[in-house]
Write an enzyme that holds these catalytic residues in place. Sequence first.
Site, PDB file in Angstrom:
ATOM      1  N   ALA A 230       0.795  -1.224   0.000  1.00  0.00           N
ATOM      2  CA  ALA A 230       0.000   0.000   0.000  1.00  0.00           C
ATOM      3  C   ALA A 230       0.830   1.277   0.000  1.00  0.00           C
ATOM      4  CB  ALA A 230      -0.923  -0.024   1.217  1.00  0.00           C
ATOM      5  N   ARG A 231       1.922   1.277   0.729  1.00  0.00           N
ATOM      6  CA  ARG A 231       2.642   2.538   0.945  1.00  0.00           C
ATOM      7  C   ARG A 231       3.595   2.893  -0.185  1.00  0.00           C
ATOM      8  NH1 ARG A 231       6.199   0.373   6.030  1.00  0.00           N
ATOM      9  NH2 ARG A 231       7.773  -0.820   4.910  1.00  0.00           N
ATOM     10  N   GLU A 232       3.752   1.993  -1.153  1.00  0.00           N
ATOM     11  CA  GLU A 232       4.749   2.225  -2.202  1.00  0.00           C
ATOM     12  C   GLU A 232       4.123   3.037  -3.348  1.00  0.00           C
ATOM     13  OE1 GLU A 232       6.383  -1.730  -2.744  1.00  0.00           O
ATOM     14  OE2 GLU A 232       6.931  -1.815  -0.631  1.00  0.00           O
TER      15      GLU A 232
ATOM     16  N   ARG B 148       1.388  -1.196   4.912  1.00  0.00           N
ATOM     17  CA  ARG B 148       1.945  -1.961   3.800  1.00  0.00           C
ATOM     18  C   ARG B 148       0.980  -3.059   3.336  1.00  0.00           C
ATOM     19  NH1 ARG B 148       7.378  -4.804   2.618  1.00  0.00           N
ATOM     20  NH2 ARG B 148       6.928  -7.017   2.786  1.00  0.00           N
TER      21      ARG B 148
ATOM     22  N   ASN C  51       2.278  -9.760  -0.560  1.00  0.00           N
ATOM     23  CA  ASN C  51       3.436 -10.317  -1.271  1.00  0.00           C
ATOM     24  C   ASN C  51       4.083 -11.476  -0.523  1.00  0.00           C
ATOM     25  OD1 ASN C  51       4.875 -10.207  -3.686  1.00  0.00           O
ATOM     26  ND2 ASN C  51       6.580  -9.074  -2.735  1.00  0.00           N
ATOM     27  N   ARG C  52       3.368 -12.019   0.463  1.00  0.00           N
ATOM     28  CA  ARG C  52       3.730 -13.292   1.098  1.00  0.00           C
ATOM     29  C   ARG C  52       2.539 -14.251   1.068  1.00  0.00           C
ATOM     30  NH1 ARG C  52       7.537 -10.739   0.639  1.00  0.00           N
ATOM     31  NH2 ARG C  52       9.210 -10.179   2.076  1.00  0.00           N
TER      32      ARG C  52
ATOM     33  N   HIS D 299       7.525  -2.468  -7.189  1.00  0.00           N
ATOM     34  CA  HIS D 299       7.652  -2.026  -5.796  1.00  0.00           C
ATOM     35  C   HIS D 299       8.523  -0.776  -5.702  1.00  0.00           C
ATOM     36  CE1 HIS D 299       6.196  -5.740  -3.640  1.00  0.00           C
ATOM     37  NE2 HIS D 299       6.306  -6.189  -4.867  1.00  0.00           N
ATOM     38  N   SER D 300       8.565  -0.198  -4.509  1.00  0.00           N
ATOM     39  CA  SER D 300       9.453   0.913  -4.197  1.00  0.00           C
ATOM     40  C   SER D 300      10.016   0.629  -2.803  1.00  0.00           C
ATOM     41  CB  SER D 300       8.626   2.198  -4.209  1.00  0.00           C
ATOM     42  OG  SER D 300       9.332   3.265  -3.658  1.00  0.00           O
TER      43      SER D 300
ATOM     44  N   GLU E 155      12.213  -2.944  -7.912  1.00  0.00           N
ATOM     45  CA  GLU E 155      12.261  -1.967  -6.809  1.00  0.00           C
ATOM     46  C   GLU E 155      12.747  -0.639  -7.377  1.00  0.00           C
ATOM     47  OE1 GLU E 155      11.348  -2.260  -3.673  1.00  0.00           O
ATOM     48  OE2 GLU E 155      11.334  -4.414  -3.212  1.00  0.00           O
TER      49      GLU E 155
END
Length: 433
Positions: free
Chosen positions: A185-187, A240, A259-260, A312-313, A388
């Site tokens: 969420a935060r990326e 996240r 992502n897990r 991702h970031s 990333e």
Amino acid sequence: MAAMKIFPIVIALCLGVVSAGKHDIYSGYTTYKVSLRDRSDQDILHDLELKLDLDVWQHGLPGNVDAIVMVSPQNKDDFINQLDENEIPHSVHLEDIAKAFEEHDAKMESWRKTRKERKVFEDYPRYSEVDEYLINIAEQYPDLVTIVDAGLSFENRSIKYLKISTTNFTDNSKPIYFLDATIHAREWVTTPVALYSIYRLVEDLRDEDRDLREDIDWIILPIVNPDGYEYTHTTERLWRRTRSYYPEINETCYGVDANRNFDVNFNTVGISSDPCGNTYPGHLAFSDPETRIVRDIMFEYLDRIQLYLNVHSQGYLILYGYGNLTLPENSIQIFHVGSTMGAAIDAHKLPEAGFYRVGNSAMLLYTSSGSAQDYGQAVGIPFSYTLELPGYGFGHQVPPEYINQINFETWEGIAASARLSKLYYEARTKTNV
Ligand SMILES: *[C@@H]1O[C@H](CO)[C@@H](O)[C@H](O)[C@H]1NC(C)=O
Ligand SMILES: *[C@@H]1O[C@H](CO)[C@@H](O)[C@H](O)[C@H]1NC(C)=O
Ligand SMILES: *[C@@H]1O[C@H](CO)[C@@H](O)[C@H](O)[C@H]1NC(C)=O
Ligand SMILES: *[C@@H]1O[C@H](CO)[C@@H](O)[C@H](O)[C@H]1NC(C)=O
């Protein structure tokens, strides 16, 4: 009586003025830059991460990229002592996260005032703006774009993606490139990259990109995790996970690390068993609708998806499977396409940006399980990556003036990887004949 009733209200108002900050929950939190010298430093930091429940914003690479780690006020002394004991160099990155976030918000606001004509991918748009953009594009370009409502998030937001194709996905000789963003969420800066890719392919095709539109079919899903994303805008900037809630499993904590949550080596390595933890995989593989939607897209087009890019970031990294340290059979080809993508991005990077590194995710960083990257690889997508994006040392608050740069350079990488993976697709389909 009347005075007594007013009194608490006045106090509340005063307190409100003093501490109305949207980001107060991060008050006293500090981020540190940690310069990892070697693999052993990396392991020490990883142990500390688990022991002290640290929030690692950026996983560093020894000798290359500093780690950025957020530490609570309670854990600061412990954290610093442990780094000092091991002589690991560190410095303060952001002294007070709440304050840094307020400043960032103010900066965003004044930046927006000067950029009234900005496009949706030049900003951090809210979920509804992205949704509207996707609908508009599909309406404007019906011969090229199909919008798909893939299902609902846990909180019932519709998760949409675009199919972009000059042949309406009917030509099996074309490979499919599947790109998704904001599974974490935060990326925030990942969604603009997805939207910019749509812009390049649909709204403003350049001559040099014509082959990408003609010869490849595209699936672009800009927000995998809309509930978490909205929550980062309204409530907790650093959320996240998803926002699912299973009180029969745990009444306290919401969400899982999407992502897990995929069904590949599920719940084995690189996860937190704490239902509140940032890498908690969930009680079951595919417990959450958001990951099931990504899975279903993969299976619907499995024979043709040539490359899956899970964006991702941040950290200047192109990673591939498997998270358990086993390499896929075609890892040389995966490295070839990944490094071609990274080199294309590096060719356009800012001087202050780091260079991309390409490699197996467990070898470069840490072991993991249940990731989208591993799942795509395991079910048979030949090229499955975690990208990333650059953070320029800012963490999750990438300043708005960098958004377009990231969009532009990343598109160059996407284009290069699309072209090269297409050659592999042609080789594959020919030998199968
Ligand atoms: C594309 O194909 C779908 C069926 O798969 C069909 O419903 C749709 O009308 C087609 N779109 C165009 C523009 O031909
Ligand atoms: C989503 O919608 C369904 C059906 O209307 C409803 O039962 C459910 O409570 C909603 N979920 C949330 C989290 O609002
Ligand atoms: C839920 O998880 C939290 C955090 O680990 C834990 O403190 C709590 O006991 C758990 N509750 C239940 C009912 O399992
Ligand atoms: C690692 O994961 C992959 C994908 O699930 C699997 O094929 C491989 O056997 C695993 N390796 C080990 C050592 O378990």
